[in-house]
Scaffold this motif. Structure first.
Motif, PDB file in Angstrom:
ATOM      1  N   PRO A 199       0.802  -1.226   0.000  1.00  0.00           N
ATOM      2  CA  PRO A 199       0.000   0.000   0.000  1.00  0.00           C
ATOM      3  C   PRO A 199       0.835   1.277   0.000  1.00  0.00           C
ATOM      4  N   ARG A 252       1.071   4.986 -10.796  1.00  0.00           N
ATOM      5  CA  ARG A 252       0.267   6.025 -10.154  1.00  0.00           C
ATOM      6  C   ARG A 252       0.476   7.370 -10.812  1.00  0.00           C
ATOM      7  N   ASP A 300      -6.749  -5.178 -12.122  1.00  0.00           N
ATOM      8  CA  ASP A 300      -6.634  -3.886 -11.436  1.00  0.00           C
ATOM      9  C   ASP A 300      -5.386  -3.795 -10.546  1.00  0.00           C
ATOM     10  N   GLY A 358      -4.688  -0.855  -7.904  1.00  0.00           N
ATOM     11  CA  GLY A 358      -5.794   0.091  -7.999  1.00  0.00           C
ATOM     12  C   GLY A 358      -5.683   1.065  -9.154  1.00  0.00           C
ATOM     13  N   SER A 359      -4.866   0.745 -10.146  1.00  0.00           N
ATOM     14  CA  SER A 359      -4.641   1.685 -11.242  1.00  0.00           C
ATOM     15  C   SER A 359      -5.684   1.558 -12.329  1.00  0.00           C
ATOM     16  N   GLY A 360      -6.433   0.463 -12.302  1.00  0.00           N
ATOM     17  CA  GLY A 360      -7.370   0.214 -13.386  1.00  0.00           C
ATOM     18  C   GLY A 360      -6.757  -0.596 -14.501  1.00  0.00           C
ATOM     19  N   SER A 402      -5.051  -3.924 -15.974  1.00  0.00           N
ATOM     20  CA  SER A 402      -4.978  -5.358 -15.683  1.00  0.00           C
ATOM     21  C   SER A 402      -4.018  -6.012 -16.647  1.00  0.00           C
TER      22      SER A 402
END
Lengths: 649, 586
Positions: free
Chosen positions: A19, A192, A307, A310-312, A314
């Motif tokens: 995280p 990110r 994902d 969490g970036s979208g 894959s």
């Protein structure tokens, strides 16, 4: 016991570390645990054993068993961790010992017999300096007396180990250790901070060029793939490494597989690939295990799959094994092989970046190229562009073998002279005379001593008629026959040619026949045959040029390189074979002439009895002699003689 | 409409290139080869195939392009504005010569005894490139001559690995009998599991023979057998000529392409020694009449539709191998060749008091699969084959030349009675769509007693891109589809057989374009000759008076005097056959 991540470690990485991987700030307990993963403060000794394909051949597994046996016998509490390879292949098996509070020390050529004395000494605080090769520098650990630090060793000092930073240091099967040493932070930050377009731009500005031999600007290739509007794009990592004598990719993947995975993920993100495929040769069994393990671990902690972070974005990575054809390293043939068809190259255009696997835009990059990406993105393109020369940025990995003193894997910044390769390999074995440095395997050239000052550069070298290839280097001394070497490479090409186009299929065969003819004894020594052989050499040059001009793919186009350069730099050796029927390196069997040293010969008649052509004459108990005209150079007499009286010129 | 298309043409001619120091116009999107051919500049090619994407395998078409350091294949590179090209610079000529020398080094020195002596592309290349020296002969590997198939002979020693046969069998015919095996200099063209052709999935269409540049693939020779029969006093040699033959041989004898030499051929054949000569088109009429009855019956029952044509033996073999479930859909009527053979042996012989077993029945066909069909067990009556031997068009030409007949100097004659009249629709069987047209005419005539004219026929759209037409007769709508060439056949068939299309008859000819492009036809280097053959047949149909098979008086008299009704017991015995599943490794 080999160490790979426990469930607890995986959870730790996934829940506590990842995280905040993008900014590297963690609460104290997390940082402490990461420090422990880096083995910074150890409570009990750690013994690192370098286990890779090449070190296993040198006996690393036996050494490891011996170590475990020792620990068991003497009830010593210690961890045994396996690591990759530093690239010092001739010194394997390498064992490193880290005593609590002391630096990590490396020992070379640790056979099972040496295990006891080395471990005895280390555990009790005594290391003979001449036994160890280097120690790791550390601010918090007490160094050992008299042992050079790793970065002082000429071998490491001359290199710029950017890509090979972790090789030999970390456990390849541990994602936790990789992350503890800073791995995947580039991925976390970039996915990110940057869009795919940003990353493409960064790579373009860095000037990175392909490392597989083609030297095509990577950013440009990526852009081409992005120009086609589609939702399906593929990224293929070409790990088919089939050059004889090349092991750059193998060592890299076996020692630091997570770096490869990170490079692939970032690159796939940059080209918006929906799937990445690693095409690796089936024969690299251990390498495949390691990369598959790394991929599985990446999935486990959420760095691959749906994902990512969490970036979208894959991504799935699949490992596909190449069935073992050199030609399948060529990108269009590789694609055909993945599609289940015959691995025969197709005409370009259309380029794979526009129309590749299953008709979709496909970017194919070499392993080494992809491994560059995380650091370029992390440190910025200017950092990368500052390394190297005008046209060739960054570093290049070379695998050096042949008659080298030291078979090794090195990483040099572009711009260093070719001679650096010879130096790093410790010069020629046993102090023999240097003849040439062969770069690039069957599609490369042999570089003579006077050309060693040429800089390692994608543009400068071709100006001098030299090509770098993918990084395989052979050191040749005067026991190597240039005709035989060229014949060997042409034999390789002949066997690996796919057969689609006439120049390569027929030309390589014909050229091999001519070279074979030159290195064999004719039926009779008439002038007529000499003319035939000479005509053969002229035809060789014609065939070589036609092959280069008309072949469909890189295999055929570059196949004549060794011979064209050899004819230029070593022409007299060829002429000796043709006109004088002599092989100065005494390699071409048929052209060897044997003679008997009359000082040593006792006239025992053993060799005369064995000679298949009855070429040895004499009276028993007097020295015998060999009739040159009848000698076919088989060497049976030399093998038979118990007095060492038979020599060849 | 026309004006628009021609201005489009001019707009597209917007690339200027320089070839051999001459300025040339080219279309955008042209390959270099297309631009060169358009301007009459010839470069040699070998692996290039019309209508198929270039593979760049042979490298013979290389040219030198300014700014490129290797030579560039003209078949695959697209022209760019300002390109400067040299097609015959010393570097290019040396490259081409070396490539052909390399090919010849492995090739047997058999020219004088070879099937393709005089028509061989390799011979032409060697002559064009002025090859005067043989380089070392490499030892040939031991793939033996394949004489297993009645249609096609394979001689792998002569194969130059151009790959054309593989491509045509795979990409054009969807059969994929051939594939490259091994790699590099050990590569050869083989079949699955190295089976001989007769035991492989080959359907015998012979398209591979048409594209093979050397003598590696050629037809099974039956000329010697025919010559023996002709000189055997005990036998009665008879011959029938297929509809496509007469428009396909003119150029071989120095006449204008596609001139119809029907009458001349009968004379020539009689001169050679055949006692009776017949026209297969007559039997095509009889077959059309029977098929019409069969179709009307199936339509009446509403079952077993659509009906497949069965006059193409390659297609029949295809169905037997890949789609045995569709075998009942095949028309049970024999093909025209077999109908003729059967009528000769079982009617003509009796009428003329000849011993049927002494008749040596030869047919001349544009097709190599017919050789296979003639020796099928199902094509016998009372223990005798309907047709004894089949000659391809090329073999006929050789036979005529062998016997020294001067086609230009003889008079046209007629075939023998009672099979001497044919309708023009019988001739149509030679082109794609012909049998469907002939059948449509008979069906319409039978049901309405009127002739089918163009205005009654409407084009129908089918999803698979296949041509189809329909017409109404006696309150029913008949829809016929026409397929030629087996390209994409595996995806087309389900669409055609599915209920939506509501087809009644599907004509399938395995050879693209129909029988005029059959495996036994004379070699041509340009598609246009094939199109001219088809055009000639259509012109014959347009010009003649008897357009429908039913109106053929000779055909009618066969029914009156022998067969009785369509589908009668005699008809079923002599003119019908059956098919069965074939177990082959697909």
């Amino acid at each position: 016991m080999a160490r790979c991540d426990s469930k607890a470690e995986i959870s730790f990485i996934k829940d506590a570390v990842i995280p905040n991987l993008h900014d590297g700030t963690w609460p104290t307990e997390v940082s402490a645990k990461l420090s422990a993963l880096r083995h910074e403060r150890v409570r009990q000794p750690i013994i690192y054993v370098g286990v890779t394909t090449s070190s296993i051949v040198a006996g690393a597994l036996k050494t490891r068993s011996a170590i475990e046996q020792y620990l068991d016998d003497y009830s010593v509490d210690a961890d045994v961790i396996f690591v990759g390879s530093h690239g010092l292949c001739s010194l394997e098996p390498i064992v490193e010992v880290q005593m609590p509070g002391r630096t990590r020390v490396a020992f070379a050529n640790v056979t099972p017999e040496r295990v006891n004395s080395i471990l005895d000494g280390a555990i009790n605080g005594f290391i003979q300096p001449e036994n160890a090769i280097f120690q790791y520098y550390s601010e918090i650990h007490e160094p050992w007396h008299g042992i050079p630090f790793k970065n002082e060793l000429p071998f490491f000092k001359r290199q710029n180990r950017v890509l090979l930073k972790n090789a030999g240091v970390i456990c390849p099967d541990s994602i936790a250790e990789y992350i503890a040493y800073g791995g995947y932070s580039a991925l976390a930050k970039s996915i990110r901070k940057y869009t795919y377009d940003d990353i493409c731009r960064i790579v373009e500005e860095s000037g990175l060029r392909g490392r597989g031999g083609g030297a095509f600007p990577t950013g440009t290739k990526w852009r081409k793939a992005l120009q086609v509007a589609t939702s399906d794009r593929y990224l293929i990592c070409n790990a088919d490494e089939s050059d004889p004598g090349g092991f750059m990719d193998r060592l890299l993947i076996e020692s630091d597989p997570h770096r490869v995975v990170e490079g692939i993920i970032l690159s796939s993100y940059a080209v918006s690939a929906s799937k990445a495929i690693i095409y690796i040769r089936d024969r690299y069994k251990i390498t495949i295990q390691r990369i598959q393990n790394a991929i599985d671990q990446a999935y486990e902690v959420g760095l691959l799959g749906y994902d990512i972070l969490g970036s979208g974005y894959s991504l799935d990575i699949e490992v596909r094994k190449g069935p073992g054809a050199y030609v399948c390293g060529e990108e269009t043939a590789l694609i055909k092989s993945l599609e289940g068809k015959r691995g025969m190259p197709s005409i370009k255009p259309p380029y794979p970046a526009e129309f590749g696997l299953n008709g979709k835009p496909t970017v194919i990059n070499n392993v080494e190229t992809l491994v560059n990406i995380p650091q370029i993105v992390n440190n910025g393109p200017e950092w990368f562009a500052a390394l190297g020369t005008e046209g060739s940025k960054g570093t290049k990995i070379f695998s050096i073998n042949g008659q080298a003193s030291q078979t090794c894997l090195v990483e040099l910044t572009f711009g260093e002279p070719l001679g650096a390769l010879l130096d790093l390999a410790g010069g020629v074995k046993d102090g023999r005379t240097f003849k040439a440095l062969h770069l690039g395997g069957p599609s490369g050239v042999s570089v003579t001593a006077d050309e060693l000052d040429a800089p390692i550069d994608f543009d400068e070298l071709p100006k001098r008629g030299i090509s770098l290839g993918s990084g395989g280097v052979q050191v040749l001394d005067n026991t190597v026959c240039m005709v035989d070497l060229v014949k060997y490479f042409m034999h390789f090409i002949r066997n690996e040619s796919c057969g689609k186009c006439i120049p390569c299929r027929e030309g390589s065969n014909r050229m091999y026949q001519i070279l074979d003819n030159i290195s064999k004894r004719p039926v009779s020594n008439e002038g007529h045959n000499t003319l035939e052989r000479f005509k053969g050499v002229i035809q060789l040059e014609t065939l070589a040029e036609v092959m280069r001009d008309t072949s469909l793919c890189g295999l055929g186009q570059t196949a004549p390189k060794p011979i064209l350069k050899a004819l230029k730099s070593f022409r007299d050796e060829f002429e000796e074979h043709i006109f004088d029927r002599k092989c100065r390196a005494s390699v071409c069997r048929d052209l060897r002439t044997f003679y008997i040293d009359i000082e040593r010969c006792t006239g025992c008649t053993a060799c005369a009895k064995k000679c298949p052509t009855q070429a040895i004459y004499g009276t028993p108990r007097s020295p015998y002699f060999i009739v040159e005209e009848r000698c076919i150079g088989c060497g049976i007499c030399q093998d038979t003689c118990k007095f060492g009286a038979v020599f060849f010129k | 409409m026309e004006l628009f298309s021609s201005s489009k043409v001019f707009a597209a001619m917007n690339i200027t290139i320089e070839v051999n120091k001459r300025t040339i116009q080219a279309h955008k999107g042209d390959t270099i080869l297309e631009a060169l051919n358009r301007n009459g500049i010839r470069v040699p090619t070998l692996c290039n195939m019309n209508d198929l994407t270039p593979t760049g395998a042979c490298r013979l078409c290389v040219v030198e392009v300014d700014g490129r350091d290797t030579l560039v294949t003209s078949c695959s590179h697209v022209v760019e504005n300002g390109m400067r090209i040299m097609t015959h610079s010393p570097r290019v000529v040396r490259a081409r010569k070396t490539l052909v020398e390399l090919l010849l080094a492995n090739h047997p020195d058999d020219c004088l005894y070879c099937e393709r002596n005089g028509f061989c592309e390799l011979q032409d290349l060697a002559a064009e490139l002025h090859i005067r020296e043989r380089k070392v002969l490499r030892k040939s590997f031991t793939q033996k001559l394949d004489l297993s198939s009645p249609s096609i002979v394979r001689d792998p020693a002569k194969c130059i690995l151009c790959g054309r046969c593989i491509r045509v069998c795979d990409e054009v015919q969807s059969v994929s009998t051939f594939e490259f095996v091994n790699r590099g200099c050990n590569m050869y063209v083989g079949t699955t599991l190295s089976r001989d052709l007769n035991f492989s999935n080959c359907i015998g269409c012979g398209q591979c023979v048409l594209v093979c540049p050397t003598g590696a693939l050629h037809e099974r020779q039956n000329v010697a057998e025919v010559m023996d029969a002709l000189s055997n006093p005990d036998l009665i040699p008879v011959v029938q000529i297929a509809p496509s033959i007469s428009v396909s041989v003119a150029t071989e004898f120095g006449l204008k392409p596609s001139k119809d030499v029907n009458g001349l051929l009968y004379n020539a054949l009689r001169k050679i020694g055949f006692k009776y000569v017949f026209d297969t088109a007559f039997a095509a009429d009889v077959a059309a009449i029977e098929m019409a009855a069969e179709l009307i019956e199936r339509k009446g029952n509403g079952s077993n539709l659509p009906m497949f044509s069965s006059c193409c033996p390659a297609w029949v073999k295809f169905v037997e191998q890949w789609y045995p479930d569709y075998i009942p859909a095949l028309s049970a009527v024999k093909s025209p060749q077999q109908v003729m053979g059967s009528l000769i042996r079982n009617y003509f012989a009796a009428e003329n008091e000849l011993n049927p077993s002494k008749i040596f029945s030869v047919s001349v066909m544009p097709c190599l699969a017919k050789k296979f069909e003639a020796q099928r067990e199902e094509m016998t009556t009372r223990g005798l084959s309907d047709v004894d031997t089949v000659l391809s068009t090329r073999e006929l030409v050789r036979l005529i030349k062998l016997y020294g007949i001067d086609i230009q100097g003889i008079e046209p004659q007629h075939p023998d009675k009672p099979f001497n009249i044919r309708s023009s629709s019988g001739k149509l069987f030679g082109i794609s769509g012909g049998s469907a047209e002939a059948l449509a005419r008979v069906v319409y005539q039978k049901l309405t007693s009127k002739e089918l004219t163009d205005s009654k026929v409407t084009e129908v759209k089918i999803l698979a891109g296949v041509k189809a037409f329909s017409f109404n007769a006696a309150g029913q709508t008949f829809t016929f589809a026409v397929v030629n060439g087996l390209k994409n056949i595996h995806s087309i068939l389900p669409v055609l057989m599915g209920g939506d299309a509501k087809l009644d008859y599907i004509e399938v000819m395995a050879c693209p374009g129909g029988c005029v492009n059959g495996g036994g036809q004379p070699y041509v280097d340009d598609d246009k000759y094939v199109k001219l053959r088809a055009k000639a047949i259509i012109e014959i149909d347009e010009a003649e008076g008897i357009k429908c098979a039913i109106r053929n008086p000779a055909a009618q008299s066969i029914y009156d005097g022998f067969l009785g009704e369509t589908g009668s017991e005699k008809a079923k015995k002599f003119l019908y056959t059956r098919y069965s599943k074939r177990e082959v490794l697909l």
